[in-house]
Motif scaffolding. Structure first.
Motif, short mmCIF file in Angstrom:
data_model
loop_
_atom_site.label_atom_id
_atom_site.label_comp_id
_atom_site.label_asym_id
_atom_site.label_seq_id
_atom_site.Cartn_x
_atom_site.Cartn_y
_atom_site.Cartn_z
N ALA A 119 0.86 -1.22 0.31
CA ALA A 119 -0.06 0.57 0.07
C ALA A 119 0.89 1.28 0.16
O ALA A 119 1.69 0.97 0.73
CB ALA A 119 -1.21 0.02 1.06
N GLN A 120 0.67 2.39 -1.21
CA GLN A 120 1.63 3.46 -1.50
C GLN A 120 1.52 3.63 -0.32
O GLN A 120 0.71 4.83 1.16
CB GLN A 120 1.17 4.26 -2.73
N TRP A 121 2.58 4.37 0.07
CA TRP A 121 2.96 5.92 1.36
C TRP A 121 2.59 6.10 2.78
O TRP A 121 1.73 6.98 2.90
CB TRP A 121 2.35 6.97 0.57
N ARG A 122 2.45 4.35 3.17
CA ARG A 122 2.20 3.87 4.31
C ARG A 122 2.67 3.75 5.64
O ARG A 122 4.17 3.34 5.17
CB ARG A 122 1.26 2.92 4.41
N PHE A 123 3.02 4.44 6.55
CA PHE A 123 3.61 4.87 7.43
C PHE A 123 3.08 4.15 8.53
O PHE A 123 3.86 3.18 10.13
CB PHE A 123 3.81 6.04 8.17
N THR A 124 1.23 3.13 9.11
CA THR A 124 0.79 2.56 9.43
C THR A 124 -0.29 2.09 8.76
O THR A 124 -0.20 1.86 7.98
CB THR A 124 -0.26 3.37 10.67
N PRO A 125 -0.40 0.43 8.88
CA PRO A 125 -0.98 0.10 8.09
C PRO A 125 -2.18 0.26 8.25
O PRO A 125 -3.09 0.49 8.94
CB PRO A 125 -1.35 -1.64 9.83
N PRO A 126 -2.49 0.18 6.43
CA PRO A 126 -3.95 0.63 5.96
C PRO A 126 -4.92 -0.56 6.02
O PRO A 126 -4.80 -1.88 7.30
CB PRO A 126 -3.90 0.28 4.57
N LEU A 127 -6.03 -0.27 6.30
CA LEU A 127 -7.54 -0.75 6.82
C LEU A 127 -7.49 -2.20 5.16
O LEU A 127 -8.19 -3.14 5.60
CB LEU A 127 -8.81 0.07 6.78
N ARG A 128 -6.84 -1.66 3.68
CA ARG A 128 -6.90 -2.53 2.42
C ARG A 128 -5.25 -1.95 1.96
O ARG A 128 -4.99 -1.13 2.06
CB ARG A 128 -7.94 -2.56 1.92
#
Length: 122
Positions: free
Chosen positions: A99-108
Motif C-alpha cells: 500500500a503506497q505511502w503508508r506509515f501505519t497499517p492500512p485498512l486495505r
C-alpha cells in the motif's frame, strides 16, 4: 503491471526457522508500506506484520511478536519475513501486500502476492 512474488515457504518441524521473501515489481518499492498476512483454509486472512514505506516503523500481531521479524531491502525491491521458533499453529499460506505511502497499517491493500505455503509439524 504490479507483481508481488513470494517465496521461501516449506515444511519444517516445530521450533524451526524459515525466511520468506516477497519480490515487488511494477511500482516504486521504497514508497510502499508492506504487510505480511496468513490464511488457513476456512478461516479469515490474519494480519502478521507491517513495515512502513520508510522502514521507520514495524507492527506485529501478538501471536508472532518476538518470533517473527519483518524487514525490507529497497535496493533489491524485496520484503522479508524471518520466522523463528515456529509452531504448528503458524501453518498457513503467507501473503505479502503493498500500500503506497503508508506509515501505519492500512485498512486495505491494493496489491497482493499469490502466497507461499508454510507447514509446521509437531
Amino acid at each position: 503491471q504490479v507483481q508481488l512474488v513470494e517465496s521461501g515457504g516449506g515444511s519444517v518441524q516445530a521450533g524451526g526457522s524459515l525466511r520468506l521473501s516477497c519480490v515487488v515489481s511494477g511500482v516504486t518499492f521504497s514508497s510502499y508500506g508492506m504487510g505480511w498476512f496468513r490464511q488457513v483454509p476456512g478461516k479469515e486472512r490474519e494480519f502478521v506484520a507491517f513495515i512502513a514505506y520508510n522502514d521507520d516503523r514495524t507492527v506485529y500481531s501478538d501471536s508472532v511478536k518476538g518470533r517473527f521479524t519483518i524487514s525490507r531491502d529497497n535496493a533489491k525491491n524485496t520484503l522479508y519475513l524471518q520466522m523463528i521458533s515456529l509452531k504448528p499453529e503458524d501453518t498457513a499460506v503467507y501473503y505479502c501486500a503493498a500500500a503506497q505511502w503508508r506509515f501505519t497499517p492500512p485498512l486495505r491493500y491494493p496489491y497482493w502476492g499469490q502466497g507461499t505455503q508454510v507447514t509446521v509439524s509437531s
